[in-house]
Design a protein around this motif. Sequence first.
Motif, short mmCIF file in Angstrom:
data_model
loop_
_atom_site.label_atom_id
_atom_site.label_comp_id
_atom_site.label_asym_id
_atom_site.label_seq_id
_atom_site.Cartn_x
_atom_site.Cartn_y
_atom_site.Cartn_z
N ASP A 178 0.45 -6.22 -2.49
CA ASP A 178 0.61 -5.05 -3.36
C ASP A 178 2.03 -4.48 -3.27
O ASP A 178 2.23 -3.27 -3.29
CB ASP A 178 -0.42 -3.97 -3.03
N GLY A 179 2.98 -5.38 -3.13
CA GLY A 179 4.39 -5.00 -3.13
C GLY A 179 4.91 -4.44 -1.83
O GLY A 179 6.09 -4.08 -1.74
N LYS A 180 4.05 -4.39 -0.79
CA LYS A 180 4.44 -3.78 0.48
C LYS A 180 4.17 -4.72 1.65
O LYS A 180 3.31 -5.60 1.56
CB LYS A 180 3.67 -2.47 0.69
N PRO A 181 4.86 -4.51 2.78
CA PRO A 181 4.62 -5.36 3.95
C PRO A 181 3.31 -5.02 4.63
O PRO A 181 2.99 -3.85 4.87
CB PRO A 181 5.81 -5.03 4.87
N GLU A 182 2.54 -6.06 4.92
CA GLU A 182 1.28 -5.88 5.65
C GLU A 182 1.28 -6.80 6.86
O GLU A 182 1.44 -8.02 6.73
CB GLU A 182 0.08 -6.18 4.75
N LEU A 183 1.08 -6.23 8.04
CA LEU A 183 1.07 -7.01 9.26
C LEU A 183 -0.18 -7.89 9.35
O LEU A 183 -1.30 -7.41 9.11
CB LEU A 183 1.11 -6.11 10.49
N ARG A 240 -0.55 -1.28 7.87
CA ARG A 240 -1.94 -1.74 7.79
C ARG A 240 -2.69 -0.95 6.73
O ARG A 240 -2.55 0.27 6.62
CB ARG A 240 -2.65 -1.57 9.14
N GLN A 241 -3.52 -1.66 5.98
CA GLN A 241 -4.33 -0.99 4.96
C GLN A 241 -5.51 -0.26 5.57
O GLN A 241 -6.03 0.69 5.01
CB GLN A 241 -4.81 -2.00 3.91
#
Length: 272
Positions: free
Chosen positions: A239-244, A266-267
């Motif tokens: 979604d365009g963002k960094p996710e670990l 983190r989401q």
Amino acid sequence: MIEIKTRAEIEIMRESALIVSKTLGILAKEIKPGVTTLQLDKIAEEHIRDHGAEPGFLGLYDFPNTLCMSPNEQVVHGIPNATPLEEGDIISIDCGALKNGFYGDHAYTFAIGDIDPKVEKLLKVTKESLYIGIREFKLNNRVGDVGYAIQQYCEAHGYGVVRELVGHGLGKKMHEDPEMPNYGRRGKGKKFIEGMVVAIEPMINMGTHRIKQHRDGWTITTLDKKPSAHFEHNVALVDGKPELLSTFAYIYDALGIKSDEEAEFRQEALVL
């Protein structure tokens, strides 16, 4: 060529990454003066295999062990041996796992007992630079934006940023495009695209950025023999963002450390 991952593939990669995260957490409980890196290597291999995965480094490019174990002035790619760790040492542990056709790969630098405050600061700044770099891994930014952010932060503290060793894309291969240097210029390099997965890994020296490769073909040390630190996460562009995909939470749980440093990437909350 950059290999874009589907959401389903990213979830498979998260499983591989978390096997590595849990392995580092297990090792965190065992790292102390008198323990050898060979002993830690055996623990890691058993844990990875017990979780249905294969050690990602063992045999890769003919590397002889499960872990890259790099104490003190070693930057990366140290080979486990029978030398006991000592009070005041630091050791960078880089670990990989392969499960369901996808790799996880990340690293953490541990302190052995009480360490020199100057070395403690090196570890702190290097880990901070990792998250500074991760924040730049977002849609339409470029490779140079990540490298520039890491470089500026670390050099402002007087540290050397290694040039010859870089982060990388991650997936069905341990090393995929793009290369992710820890130095660079804003707006330069390949553009980040939804579904990319990369390993961002600052390798930062207390002194010079220059390094030396040893005759074993693997071990890399700082040229001036001053300490080096290495921290690494696996990150997906979602979604365009960094996710670990990886986490240091298992390490922190083992060491009794409280931290919310990963929350913004983190989401949802990570359940240990």
